[in-house]
Design a protein around this motif. Structure first.
Motif: not given
Ligand code: BES
Ligand code: ZN
Ligand code: ZN
Length: 469
Positions: A230, A335, A429, A338
């Motif tokens: 990610k 967002q 996050y 991710k």
């Protein structure tokens, strides 16, 4: 200026020996009279001794032994003095002969010190020093790495030093594209109609008083074998000029330096540049919302309620708190990726600058302790030291609005933190906020950090990401 590794030492040209103690003086190179002179100067605490041999200048530069972060900083200062001396003496080429452990810091400081922003002088007084031959510790690969980092830092300074008359949001985005092509990172620029279609209410509100269009730039460095699944996302405040808007900045002088209000954006651009030039194996995305903040025509006004990109509503109580309005949209936009971690970097509050001056970077966040500790370690490594502020939820109380989900203004106590808490509301996050209002721009040179834009953040992020896992 460029640094090139050399494999054969030419004892006849300008040279600087960088050493830790007089014992390291090459006895076959210096006459005994010269050795005595150097020793006397060293005893008198002179860290840089110049020997003038008529056909060549010889410098003996003393620094401390070791490679810990404090020693590295002493070494950077020594390199700065050497560059200044060489330029005073109108030297254009110089060999560095050294085996010090802190060679990386020394080389980096040579390149950072020699930076100049001369674009707007009709008569350009350029530094004489153009070429460094490096003889000793540091491989060709390391020298290339250092050169790329310094180049990235110096181009970041250029962006910050450029006045708004030459660098509006669109021009900043164009520059970003050019740099992406050179270094190898991808750049997508969303224009005003795209930003409208996405309903980025914060960015559009701040842009309302401007005659120039806003931009939203997406930068991406995605190496084939990235070590992270990610992405890490860097978000930079790109206010190309901050007048305060209708809550006009009070004179005198409070607006003079506000071309630097895109220093966060510039740091993100510089970081992507350094990472991709050096092919650092991490997937990193940069997000840059950009506009100027002006009180023109239909400018957003105190009392306005703005619907942000994530549909939350904000009561504007001060249009000079514009950075958080545009960053909030970028943070909610983040967002969709991710992300594993998001850091934003912004000249966000006078309160951060008032608290610690230009000496460090104010940080706050909600990541695990290890991540914040790693960032602090990088802060020490590059001497852009991190001061962690509290990020307690109680600060949220200041942002309560009687008409909307929140206001964009705290009550003044803990102003840097309430700004950070405002931003946190747009994240889902692990998140760290960096306020660089203090160190982004300085009025007078501090050692190897030239006056004006400092490029703060580039070396910090580079070191942090390079050592990420
Ligand atoms: N761009 C400024 C912050 C700033 C101040 C940057 C000094 C660099 C040097 C920011 O947009 C701002 O105006 N902040 C206000 C916030 C306040 C209205 C809540 C401030 O700090 O006064
Ligand atoms: Zn402002
Ligand atoms: Zn601002």
């Amino acid at each position: 200026m460029e640094i090139k590794k050399i494999s054969k030492f030419n004892p006849k040209i300008n040279v600087a020996f960088v050493i830790n103690s007089v014992n390291e003086l090459d006895k076959s190179f210096f006459s005994s009279a010269e050795q005595n002179y150097i020793k006397t100067q060293h005893k008198a605490d002179n860290k840089i001794v110049v020997v003038n041999r008529l056909t060549q200048f010889i410098f003996v530069v003393f620094t401390d032994k070791g490679n810990d972060y404090k020693t590295c900083q002493i070494t950077r200062k020594a390199a700065c003095k050497l560059v200044e001396k060489a330029n005073e003496l109108k030297i254009s080429e110089l060999t560095i002969n050294t085996n010090i452990q802190s060679s990386f810091a020394f080389a980096e400081s040579l390149l950072l010190t020699n930076y100049q922003f001369l674009k707007y002088f009709s008569e350009k007084k350029e530094n004489s020093l153009k070429k460094i031959g490096w003889f000793g510790k540091l491989s060709t690969v390391e020298i290339t790495e250092i050169s790329n980092i310094a180049e990235a830092t110096n181009l970041t300074k250029n962006l910050v030093n450029e006045p708004v008359s030459a660098l509006n949001a669109t021009q900043l985005a164009e520059e970003t594209k050019k740099l992406g092509k050179i270094a190898g990172f991808k750049v997508e620029v969303l224009n005003k109609s795209k930003i409208e279609a996405l309903k980025m209410g914060g960015l559009l509100a701040v842009n309302k008083g401007s005659v120039d269009q806003p931009t939203f730039s997406i930068l991406e460095w995605k190496p084939a074998k990235a070590k992270n699944k990610k992405p890490i996302i860097l978000v930079g405040k790109g206010v190309v000029y901050d007048t305060g808007g209708l809550s006009l900045k009070p004179t005198p002088n409070s607006m003079d330096l506000m071309k630097c209000d895109m220093a966060g954006a510039a740091a993100v651009i510089g970081t992507l540049y350094a990472l991709s030039k050096n092919k650092i194996p991490f997937h990193v995305i940069g997000l840059i919302p950009a506009t100027d903040n002006r009180p023109g025509g239909n400018a957003y006004a105190p009392g306005d309620v703005i619907t942000m990109y994530n549909k939350k509503t904000v009561e504007v109580l001060n249009t000079d708190a514009e950075g958080r309005m545009i960053l909030a949209d970028a943070l909610s936009y983040a967002q969709k990726y991710k992300p594993e971690l998001v850091l934003d970097v912004a000249t966000l509050t006078g309160a951060a600058a008032a608290a610690i001056g230009h000496y460090g970077v104010v940080a706050m966040g909600n990541t695990d302790k290890k991540t914040m500790d790693k960032l602090k370690e990088s802060g020490n490594n590059v001497y852009e030291r991190i001061v962690e502020f509290p990020f307690w939820d109680e600060y949220n109380e200041q942002l309560k609005s009687s008409i909307a989900d929140m206001t964009n203004l705290g009550n003044g106590s803990g102003g840097a933190i309430t700004a950070g808490k405002f931003l946190e509301k747009f994240t889902d996050y692990p998140y760290i906020h960096l306020d660089i209002a203090g160190p982004a721009f300085i009025k007078t040179q501090v050692d190897y950090i030239s006056k004006g834009g400092t490029g703060v953040g580039v070396r910090l992020f580079y070191d942090f990401i390079k050592n990420y896992k």
